[in-house]
Scaffold this motif. Structure first.
Motif, PDB file in Angstrom:
ATOM      1  N   UNK A  47       0.841  -1.190   0.000  1.00  0.00           N
ATOM      2  CA  UNK A  47       0.000   0.000   0.000  1.00  0.00           C
ATOM      3  C   UNK A  47       0.880   1.245   0.000  1.00  0.00           C
ATOM      4  N   UNK A  48       0.591   2.141  -0.911  1.00  0.00           N
ATOM      5  CA  UNK A  48       1.277   3.422  -0.957  1.00  0.00           C
ATOM      6  C   UNK A  48       2.606   3.393  -1.682  1.00  0.00           C
ATOM      7  N   UNK A  49       3.098   4.573  -1.960  1.00  0.00           N
ATOM      8  CA  UNK A  49       4.323   4.730  -2.752  1.00  0.00           C
ATOM      9  C   UNK A  49       5.535   4.091  -2.080  1.00  0.00           C
ATOM     10  N   UNK A  50       5.674   4.230  -0.775  1.00  0.00           N
ATOM     11  CA  UNK A  50       6.862   3.697  -0.095  1.00  0.00           C
ATOM     12  C   UNK A  50       6.925   2.174  -0.207  1.00  0.00           C
ATOM     13  N   UNK A  51       5.818   1.501   0.075  1.00  0.00           N
ATOM     14  CA  UNK A  51       5.827   0.036   0.004  1.00  0.00           C
ATOM     15  C   UNK A  51       5.999  -0.449  -1.436  1.00  0.00           C
ATOM     16  N   UNK A  52       5.379   0.222  -2.381  1.00  0.00           N
ATOM     17  CA  UNK A  52       5.525  -0.190  -3.782  1.00  0.00           C
ATOM     18  C   UNK A  52       6.931   0.110  -4.277  1.00  0.00           C
ATOM     19  N   UNK A  53       7.508   1.212  -3.826  1.00  0.00           N
ATOM     20  CA  UNK A  53       8.916   1.484  -4.144  1.00  0.00           C
ATOM     21  C   UNK A  53       9.813   0.375  -3.616  1.00  0.00           C
ATOM     22  N   UNK A  54       9.529  -0.108  -2.412  1.00  0.00           N
ATOM     23  CA  UNK A  54      10.276  -1.242  -1.860  1.00  0.00           C
ATOM     24  C   UNK A  54      10.101  -2.494  -2.690  1.00  0.00           C
ATOM     25  N   UNK A  55       8.882  -2.717  -3.192  1.00  0.00           N
ATOM     26  CA  UNK A  55       8.630  -3.852  -4.078  1.00  0.00           C
ATOM     27  C   UNK A  55       9.464  -3.728  -5.357  1.00  0.00           C
ATOM     28  N   UNK A  56       9.489  -2.541  -5.951  1.00  0.00           N
ATOM     29  CA  UNK A  56      10.298  -2.324  -7.158  1.00  0.00           C
ATOM     30  C   UNK A  56      11.781  -2.594  -6.870  1.00  0.00           C
ATOM     31  N   UNK A  57      12.281  -2.069  -5.752  1.00  0.00           N
ATOM     32  CA  UNK A  57      13.690  -2.276  -5.404  1.00  0.00           C
ATOM     33  C   UNK A  57      13.985  -3.770  -5.204  1.00  0.00           C
ATOM     34  N   UNK A  58      13.113  -4.466  -4.497  1.00  0.00           N
ATOM     35  CA  UNK A  58      13.312  -5.906  -4.252  1.00  0.00           C
ATOM     36  C   UNK A  58      13.304  -6.681  -5.565  1.00  0.00           C
ATOM     37  N   UNK A  59      12.421  -6.306  -6.479  1.00  0.00           N
ATOM     38  CA  UNK A  59      12.378  -6.959  -7.791  1.00  0.00           C
ATOM     39  C   UNK A  59      13.717  -6.815  -8.496  1.00  0.00           C
ATOM     40  N   UNK A  60      14.290  -5.618  -8.465  1.00  0.00           N
ATOM     41  CA  UNK A  60      15.562  -5.387  -9.143  1.00  0.00           C
ATOM     42  C   UNK A  60      16.725  -6.057  -8.405  1.00  0.00           C
ATOM     43  N   UNK A  61      16.648  -6.157  -7.083  1.00  0.00           N
ATOM     44  CA  UNK A  61      17.683  -6.876  -6.336  1.00  0.00           C
ATOM     45  C   UNK A  61      17.695  -8.355  -6.727  1.00  0.00           C
ATOM     46  N   UNK A  62      16.521  -8.915  -6.896  1.00  0.00           N
ATOM     47  CA  UNK A  62      16.424 -10.337  -7.239  1.00  0.00           C
ATOM     48  C   UNK A  62      16.752 -10.598  -8.704  1.00  0.00           C
ATOM     49  N   UNK A  63      16.525  -9.627  -9.562  1.00  0.00           N
ATOM     50  CA  UNK A  63      16.600  -9.880 -10.997  1.00  0.00           C
ATOM     51  C   UNK A  63      17.764  -9.191 -11.703  1.00  0.00           C
ATOM     52  N   UNK A  64      17.954  -7.943 -11.470  1.00  0.00           N
ATOM     53  CA  UNK A  64      18.932  -7.116 -12.185  1.00  0.00           C
ATOM     54  C   UNK A  64      18.536  -6.868 -13.642  1.00  0.00           C
ATOM     55  N   UNK A  65      18.014  -7.866 -14.336  1.00  0.00           N
ATOM     56  CA  UNK A  65      17.525  -7.687 -15.706  1.00  0.00           C
ATOM     57  C   UNK A  65      16.021  -7.921 -15.662  1.00  0.00           C
ATOM     58  N   UNK A  66      15.243  -6.876 -15.976  1.00  0.00           N
ATOM     59  CA  UNK A  66      13.796  -6.955 -15.833  1.00  0.00           C
ATOM     60  C   UNK A  66      13.145  -6.022 -16.834  1.00  0.00           C
ATOM     61  N   UNK A  67      12.142  -6.520 -17.538  1.00  0.00           N
ATOM     62  CA  UNK A  67      11.386  -5.666 -18.456  1.00  0.00           C
ATOM     63  C   UNK A  67       9.967  -6.199 -18.580  1.00  0.00           C
ATOM     64  N   UNK A  68       9.086  -5.341 -19.058  1.00  0.00           N
ATOM     65  CA  UNK A  68       7.687  -5.716 -19.271  1.00  0.00           C
ATOM     66  C   UNK A  68       7.311  -5.341 -20.690  1.00  0.00           C
ATOM     67  N   UNK A  69       6.882  -6.340 -21.472  1.00  0.00           N
ATOM     68  CA  UNK A  69       6.334  -6.094 -22.803  1.00  0.00           C
ATOM     69  C   UNK A  69       4.826  -5.938 -22.661  1.00  0.00           C
ATOM     70  N   UNK A  70       4.308  -4.818 -23.126  1.00  0.00           N
ATOM     71  CA  UNK A  70       2.866  -4.578 -23.079  1.00  0.00           C
ATOM     72  C   UNK A  70       2.305  -4.894 -24.461  1.00  0.00           C
ATOM     73  N   UNK A  71       1.445  -5.897 -24.522  1.00  0.00           N
ATOM     74  CA  UNK A  71       0.875  -6.335 -25.800  1.00  0.00           C
ATOM     75  C   UNK A  71      -0.420  -5.602 -26.136  1.00  0.00           C
ATOM     76  N   UNK A  72      -1.306  -5.491 -25.169  1.00  0.00           N
ATOM     77  CA  UNK A  72      -2.596  -4.828 -25.379  1.00  0.00           C
ATOM     78  C   UNK A  72      -3.021  -4.149 -24.095  1.00  0.00           C
ATOM     79  N   UNK A  73      -3.735  -3.048 -24.248  1.00  0.00           N
ATOM     80  CA  UNK A  73      -4.334  -2.350 -23.114  1.00  0.00           C
ATOM     81  C   UNK A  73      -5.792  -2.092 -23.474  1.00  0.00           C
ATOM     82  N   UNK A  74      -6.691  -2.541 -22.596  1.00  0.00           N
ATOM     83  CA  UNK A  74      -8.127  -2.367 -22.790  1.00  0.00           C
ATOM     84  C   UNK A  74      -8.676  -1.581 -21.611  1.00  0.00           C
ATOM     85  N   UNK A  75      -9.672  -0.742 -21.870  1.00  0.00           N
ATOM     86  CA  UNK A  75     -10.236   0.048 -20.779  1.00  0.00           C
ATOM     87  C   UNK A  75     -11.731   0.217 -20.961  1.00  0.00           C
TER      88      UNK A  75
END
Length: 128
Positions: A47-75
């Motif tokens: 919840x909130x920017x601080x916790x999500x920022x921690x999630x982003x940092x942890x993802x990069x600590x575990x991975x170092x190489x990380x990307x997201x391909x966006x194929x479609x966006x529907x709304x």
């Protein structure tokens, strides 16, 4: 409203791809909720920017190489659905995971994010 919300989420993914994390957070409500399923070190509710920022940092600590391909966006209205492939490398092993990501927006900001993994057990093994 749906098309505007889809554009906000598309831009957030583009900003993320270019390392523009402050611009990503500008698209998020201060009290955004973030849900990652499964049983990996990244799974959980944030919840909130601080916790999500921690999630982003942890993802990069575990991975170092990380990307997201966006194929479609529907709304439609306040809901945005992105069909994506997450690409990561960890301990010399590369992996790609198909995911459905559901966003809820209010007043032009994301208030909720939920990730649905195509193969949750495989993602759990990769990130653990």
């Amino acid at each position: 409203m749906g098309e505007l919300n889809a554009a906000i989420i598309r831009k957030a993914y583009e900003d993320f791809a270019h390392g523009g994390i402050p611009a990503v957070f500008a698209a998020f409500d201060a009290a955004i909720t973030w849900h990652i399923p499964g049983h990996s070190p990244l799974s959980g509710d944030y919840t909130g920017h601080d916790q999500i920022g921690g999630f982003f940092r942890r993802t990069m600590e575990l991975s170092r190489v990380f990307s997201i391909d966006v194929h479609n966006v529907f709304a439609e209205g306040d809901l945005v659905v992105a069909l994506t492939t997450v690409n990561a490398q960890r301990s010399g092993v590369s992996a790609s995971f198909r995911e459905v990501r559901v966003w809820r927006l209010r007043d032009g900001r994301a208030t909720e994010f939920r990730e649905y993994q195509g193969d949750e057990q495989r993602e759990d093994r990769f990130w653990s």
